[in-house]
Design a protein around this motif. Structure first.
Motif, PDB file in Angstrom:
ATOM      1  N   TYR A  46       0.835  -1.192   0.000  1.00  0.00           N
ATOM      2  CA  TYR A  46       0.000   0.000   0.000  1.00  0.00           C
ATOM      3  C   TYR A  46       0.871   1.243   0.000  1.00  0.00           C
ATOM      4  CZ  TYR A  46       0.807   1.096   4.968  1.00  0.00           C
ATOM      5  OH  TYR A  46       1.370   1.435   6.172  1.00  0.00           O
ATOM      6  N   GLY A  47       0.298   2.339  -0.445  1.00  0.00           N
ATOM      7  CA  GLY A  47       0.967   3.621  -0.398  1.00  0.00           C
ATOM      8  C   GLY A  47      -0.027   4.721  -0.090  1.00  0.00           C
ATOM      9  N   VAL A  48       0.428   5.733   0.653  1.00  0.00           N
ATOM     10  CA  VAL A  48      -0.390   6.904   0.950  1.00  0.00           C
ATOM     11  C   VAL A  48      -0.026   8.001  -0.039  1.00  0.00           C
ATOM     12  CG1 VAL A  48      -1.011   8.630   2.659  1.00  0.00           C
ATOM     13  CG2 VAL A  48      -0.556   6.277   3.384  1.00  0.00           C
ATOM     14  N   LEU A  49      -1.003   8.420  -0.842  1.00  0.00           N
ATOM     15  CA  LEU A  49      -0.808   9.378  -1.918  1.00  0.00           C
ATOM     16  C   LEU A  49      -1.361  10.742  -1.533  1.00  0.00           C
ATOM     17  CD1 LEU A  49      -2.111   7.088  -4.818  1.00  0.00           C
ATOM     18  CD2 LEU A  49       0.223   7.191  -3.900  1.00  0.00           C
ATOM     19  N   ASP A  50      -1.017  11.738  -2.330  1.00  0.00           N
ATOM     20  CA  ASP A  50      -1.624  13.053  -2.150  1.00  0.00           C
ATOM     21  C   ASP A  50      -3.125  12.947  -2.412  1.00  0.00           C
ATOM     22  OD1 ASP A  50      -2.144  14.210  -5.174  1.00  0.00           O
ATOM     23  OD2 ASP A  50      -0.412  12.874  -5.083  1.00  0.00           O
ATOM     24  N   ARG A  51      -3.892  13.852  -1.834  1.00  0.00           N
ATOM     25  CA  ARG A  51      -5.349  13.770  -1.911  1.00  0.00           C
ATOM     26  C   ARG A  51      -5.858  13.859  -3.341  1.00  0.00           C
ATOM     27  NH1 ARG A  51      -8.906  11.084   0.202  1.00  0.00           N
ATOM     28  NH2 ARG A  51      -7.719  11.390   2.123  1.00  0.00           N
ATOM     29  N   GLU A  52      -5.230  14.686  -4.165  1.00  0.00           N
ATOM     30  CA  GLU A  52      -5.676  14.805  -5.566  1.00  0.00           C
ATOM     31  C   GLU A  52      -5.610  13.468  -6.273  1.00  0.00           C
ATOM     32  OE1 GLU A  52      -4.043  16.623  -9.829  1.00  0.00           O
ATOM     33  OE2 GLU A  52      -3.134  17.292  -7.937  1.00  0.00           O
ATOM     34  N   THR A  53      -4.485  12.749  -6.102  1.00  0.00           N
ATOM     35  CA  THR A  53      -4.324  11.462  -6.776  1.00  0.00           C
ATOM     36  C   THR A  53      -5.247  10.412  -6.190  1.00  0.00           C
ATOM     37  OG1 THR A  53      -2.025  12.002  -7.274  1.00  0.00           O
ATOM     38  CG2 THR A  53      -2.662   9.697  -7.447  1.00  0.00           C
ATOM     39  N   TYR A  86      -8.725  -0.501  -3.767  1.00  0.00           N
ATOM     40  CA  TYR A  86      -8.092  -1.799  -3.965  1.00  0.00           C
ATOM     41  C   TYR A  86      -8.121  -2.200  -5.435  1.00  0.00           C
ATOM     42  CZ  TYR A  86      -8.584  -2.308   1.110  1.00  0.00           C
ATOM     43  OH  TYR A  86      -8.505  -2.116   2.467  1.00  0.00           O
ATOM     44  N   LEU A  87      -6.979  -2.659  -5.946  1.00  0.00           N
ATOM     45  CA  LEU A  87      -6.891  -3.280  -7.262  1.00  0.00           C
ATOM     46  C   LEU A  87      -6.414  -4.699  -7.043  1.00  0.00           C
ATOM     47  CD1 LEU A  87      -6.267  -0.058  -7.790  1.00  0.00           C
ATOM     48  CD2 LEU A  87      -5.829  -0.900 -10.107  1.00  0.00           C
ATOM     49  N   MET A  88      -7.286  -5.664  -7.347  1.00  0.00           N
ATOM     50  CA  MET A  88      -7.039  -7.056  -6.981  1.00  0.00           C
ATOM     51  C   MET A  88      -6.857  -7.935  -8.200  1.00  0.00           C
ATOM     52  SD  MET A  88      -9.869  -7.265  -3.915  1.00  0.00           S
ATOM     53  CE  MET A  88     -11.071  -6.347  -4.908  1.00  0.00           C
ATOM     54  N   GLY A  89      -5.828  -8.760  -8.158  1.00  0.00           N
ATOM     55  CA  GLY A  89      -5.549  -9.704  -9.218  1.00  0.00           C
ATOM     56  C   GLY A  89      -5.892 -11.119  -8.808  1.00  0.00           C
ATOM     57  N   ARG A  90      -5.231 -12.071  -9.444  1.00  0.00           N
ATOM     58  CA  ARG A  90      -5.497 -13.479  -9.155  1.00  0.00           C
ATOM     59  C   ARG A  90      -4.942 -13.876  -7.789  1.00  0.00           C
ATOM     60  NH1 ARG A  90      -2.772 -18.430  -9.922  1.00  0.00           N
ATOM     61  NH2 ARG A  90      -4.206 -20.197 -10.267  1.00  0.00           N
ATOM     62  N   GLU A  91      -3.690 -13.478  -7.520  1.00  0.00           N
ATOM     63  CA  GLU A  91      -3.038 -13.828  -6.261  1.00  0.00           C
ATOM     64  C   GLU A  91      -2.556 -12.613  -5.478  1.00  0.00           C
ATOM     65  OE1 GLU A  91      -0.980 -18.152  -6.932  1.00  0.00           O
ATOM     66  OE2 GLU A  91       0.123 -16.430  -7.710  1.00  0.00           O
ATOM     67  N   THR A  92      -2.430 -11.493  -6.134  1.00  0.00           N
ATOM     68  CA  THR A  92      -1.799 -10.321  -5.527  1.00  0.00           C
ATOM     69  C   THR A  92      -2.676  -9.094  -5.708  1.00  0.00           C
ATOM     70  OG1 THR A  92      -0.621  -9.888  -7.592  1.00  0.00           O
ATOM     71  CG2 THR A  92       0.530 -11.213  -5.942  1.00  0.00           C
ATOM     72  N   TYR A  93      -2.417  -8.072  -4.885  1.00  0.00           N
ATOM     73  CA  TYR A  93      -3.183  -6.845  -5.004  1.00  0.00           C
ATOM     74  C   TYR A  93      -2.398  -5.694  -4.405  1.00  0.00           C
ATOM     75  CZ  TYR A  93      -4.766  -7.362  -0.069  1.00  0.00           C
ATOM     76  OH  TYR A  93      -4.842  -7.476   1.300  1.00  0.00           O
ATOM     77  N   PHE A  94      -2.941  -4.483  -4.509  1.00  0.00           N
ATOM     78  CA  PHE A  94      -2.363  -3.347  -3.824  1.00  0.00           C
ATOM     79  C   PHE A  94      -3.456  -2.367  -3.448  1.00  0.00           C
ATOM     80  CE2 PHE A  94      -2.048  -2.498  -8.335  1.00  0.00           C
ATOM     81  CZ  PHE A  94      -2.278  -1.135  -8.502  1.00  0.00           C
ATOM     82  N   GLU A  95      -3.140  -1.582  -2.410  1.00  0.00           N
ATOM     83  CA  GLU A  95      -4.074  -0.626  -1.839  1.00  0.00           C
ATOM     84  C   GLU A  95      -3.504   0.785  -1.980  1.00  0.00           C
ATOM     85  OE1 GLU A  95      -5.490  -1.927   2.233  1.00  0.00           O
ATOM     86  OE2 GLU A  95      -3.706  -3.170   2.015  1.00  0.00           O
ATOM     87  N   LEU A  96      -4.374   1.728  -2.274  1.00  0.00           N
ATOM     88  CA  LEU A  96      -3.971   3.126  -2.366  1.00  0.00           C
ATOM     89  C   LEU A  96      -4.816   3.952  -1.413  1.00  0.00           C
ATOM     90  CD1 LEU A  96      -3.637   3.346  -6.250  1.00  0.00           C
ATOM     91  CD2 LEU A  96      -1.800   2.998  -4.575  1.00  0.00           C
ATOM     92  N   PHE A  97      -4.138   4.784  -0.625  1.00  0.00           N
ATOM     93  CA  PHE A  97      -4.794   5.643   0.357  1.00  0.00           C
ATOM     94  C   PHE A  97      -4.459   7.093   0.079  1.00  0.00           C
ATOM     95  CE2 PHE A  97      -4.000   1.581   2.462  1.00  0.00           C
ATOM     96  CZ  PHE A  97      -5.246   1.282   2.987  1.00  0.00           C
ATOM     97  N   GLY A  98      -5.324   7.976   0.546  1.00  0.00           N
ATOM     98  CA  GLY A  98      -5.030   9.390   0.541  1.00  0.00           C
ATOM     99  C   GLY A  98      -4.587   9.817   1.927  1.00  0.00           C
ATOM    100  N   VAL A  99      -3.993  10.998   1.991  1.00  0.00           N
ATOM    101  CA  VAL A  99      -3.559  11.522   3.283  1.00  0.00           C
ATOM    102  C   VAL A  99      -4.741  11.538   4.254  1.00  0.00           C
ATOM    103  CG1 VAL A  99      -2.683  13.569   4.470  1.00  0.00           C
ATOM    104  CG2 VAL A  99      -1.711  12.892   2.262  1.00  0.00           C
ATOM    105  N   GLY A 100      -4.538  10.977   5.432  1.00  0.00           N
ATOM    106  CA  GLY A 100      -5.584  10.941   6.450  1.00  0.00           C
ATOM    107  C   GLY A 100      -6.487   9.733   6.403  1.00  0.00           C
ATOM    108  N   ASP A 101      -6.345   8.865   5.384  1.00  0.00           N
ATOM    109  CA  ASP A 101      -7.203   7.676   5.296  1.00  0.00           C
ATOM    110  C   ASP A 101      -6.796   6.581   6.273  1.00  0.00           C
ATOM    111  OD1 ASP A 101      -8.814   8.738   3.345  1.00  0.00           O
ATOM    112  OD2 ASP A 101      -7.735   7.817   1.675  1.00  0.00           O
ATOM    113  N   LEU A 102      -5.574   6.649   6.777  1.00  0.00           N
ATOM    114  CA  LEU A 102      -5.105   5.741   7.804  1.00  0.00           C
ATOM    115  C   LEU A 102      -4.897   6.547   9.091  1.00  0.00           C
ATOM    116  CD1 LEU A 102      -2.446   3.725   5.768  1.00  0.00           C
ATOM    117  CD2 LEU A 102      -4.688   2.924   6.501  1.00  0.00           C
ATOM    118  N   PRO A 103      -5.015   5.910  10.236  1.00  0.00           N
ATOM    119  CA  PRO A 103      -4.913   6.661  11.488  1.00  0.00           C
ATOM    120  C   PRO A 103      -3.489   7.114  11.800  1.00  0.00           C
ATOM    121  CG  PRO A 103      -5.138   4.315  11.933  1.00  0.00           C
ATOM    122  CD  PRO A 103      -5.344   4.490  10.462  1.00  0.00           C
ATOM    123  N   GLY A 104      -3.384   8.285  12.440  1.00  0.00           N
ATOM    124  CA  GLY A 104      -2.117   8.757  12.960  1.00  0.00           C
ATOM    125  C   GLY A 104      -1.039   8.937  11.918  1.00  0.00           C
ATOM    126  N   ARG A 105       0.200   8.623  12.305  1.00  0.00           N
ATOM    127  CA  ARG A 105       1.351   8.831  11.429  1.00  0.00           C
ATOM    128  C   ARG A 105       1.298   7.967  10.173  1.00  0.00           C
ATOM    129  NH1 ARG A 105       6.563   5.831  14.131  1.00  0.00           N
ATOM    130  NH2 ARG A 105       7.380   6.278  12.058  1.00  0.00           N
TER     131      ARG A 105
END
Length: 310
Positions: A46-53, A86-105
């Motif tokens: 996963y990665g935390v992206l800028d809000r626009e993205t 979430y973008l999910m494949g057959r066995e693997t996937y990845f998650e994308l978050f915006g700033v503030g979508d996860l708690p704290g730091r």
């Protein structure tokens, strides 16, 4: 997402990364001798992206056609919630978050994380043994749960980390729990063999209706400390770990190349995701999504490059 709270635009194309990787290996970089059997495999990052993205990803019509895509709010251990794309494949996937979508730091710009998982029940215990042999005398063992919205959490997966001290990136090893597969709310598949706790069983088969098949490469810029903390886990899991110029590492074996560049703290973040496709395409399609660019084709691969987190 990261366990424990629960956890420059790249313009080169896929061939350039492959060439660079080959150069790093051929240059005599130190290689760890992997065990005979691979125990851990790339599961998701996963990665935390800028809000626009992040907002552009969330509302992209193209992504809904390209991949098995969903926006979902999940409730984990202790009632902690997170909302990811979430973008999910057959066995693997990845998650994308915006700033503030996860708690704290963990919700700050440039934060990223990665889970590597077992395919067979009991292999996580072997990984823990190997970590101790590699000098990680007190691995952190955790249990993550999931609440499907009815207030009744189910054990989701066991996890182990080398440390809970990190700058902006952490990696954990994980093994799905049998209770999760047995729960009808999980909507998972039957086991294909005794002890099957694999990624393909966990993910739905809806990827078949889209282009994206799986993640074949993941490239994250991290601090030198965070890169070093991942090395014992990668080696314990059976990856071939190579040093690359600048203090980073690249992990080979298991179907997905993991590349971690060592950079200053203010330059960290998800840089690139390489994906295989379910079928080759004859065209080259470029989709600008916020401050990122997804290039699909020609052929059977796609590359998604993300801009600087600064």
């Amino acid at each position: 997402m990261r366990i424990r709270r629960m956890s420059r635009m790249i313009t080169v194309l896929a061939m350039a990364l492959t060439t660079a990787l080959a150069g790093a290996v051929e240059s005599g970089a130190e290689e760890s001798g992997p065990p005979d059997r691979q125990l851990l495999f790339y599961n998701h990052a996963y990665g935390v992206l800028d809000r626009e993205t992040a907002d552009a990803v969330e509302h992209s019509a193209y992504l809904r056609d390209f991949a098995n895509f969903e926006v979902r709010t999940t409730t984990g251990a202790g009632g902690v919630t997170w909302t990811g794309r979430y973008l999910m494949g057959r066995e693997t996937y990845f998650e994308l978050f915006g700033v503030g979508d996860l708690p704290g730091r963990d919700g700050t710009l440039g934060t990223a994380g990665m889970g590597v998982s077992t395919e067979n029940a009991g292999d996580l215990a072997t990984v823990i043994e190997r970590l101790r042999e590699l000098g990680v005398t007190e691995p952190l063992e955790l249990l993550q749960t999931r609440d499907f919205g009815d207030g009744v959490p189910v054990p989701w997966f066991d996890a182990v980390l080398t440390t809970d001290q990190y700058d902006k990136f952490g990696m954990w090893a994980m093994e799905y729990r049998p209770e999760y597969f047995a729960d009808p709310r999980s909507k998972t598949e039957p086991a294909s063999h005794p002890g099957d706790v694999g990624r393909e069983r966990y993910l739905p088969d809806d990827y078949r209706d889209h282009l994206m098949r799986d993640v074949t490469g993941i490239h994250v810029a991290v601090t030198a400390r965070d890169a070093a903390n991942t090395v014992p886990l990668l080696r314990a899991g059976g990856f071939v770990v190579q040093s690359v110029p600048g203090g980073g590492v690249v992990a080979l074996r298991g179907g997905t190349t993991i590349w971690l560049d060592a950079v200053p703290l203010d330059e960290v973040g998800l840089r690139r995701v390489d994906m295989s496709l379910n079928r080759p395409v004859s065209y080259r399609h470029e989709e600008r999504i916020g401050r990122s660019t997804l290039v699909v084709g020609p052929g059977s691969r796609a590359v998604w490059a993300f801009g600087d987190p600064a």
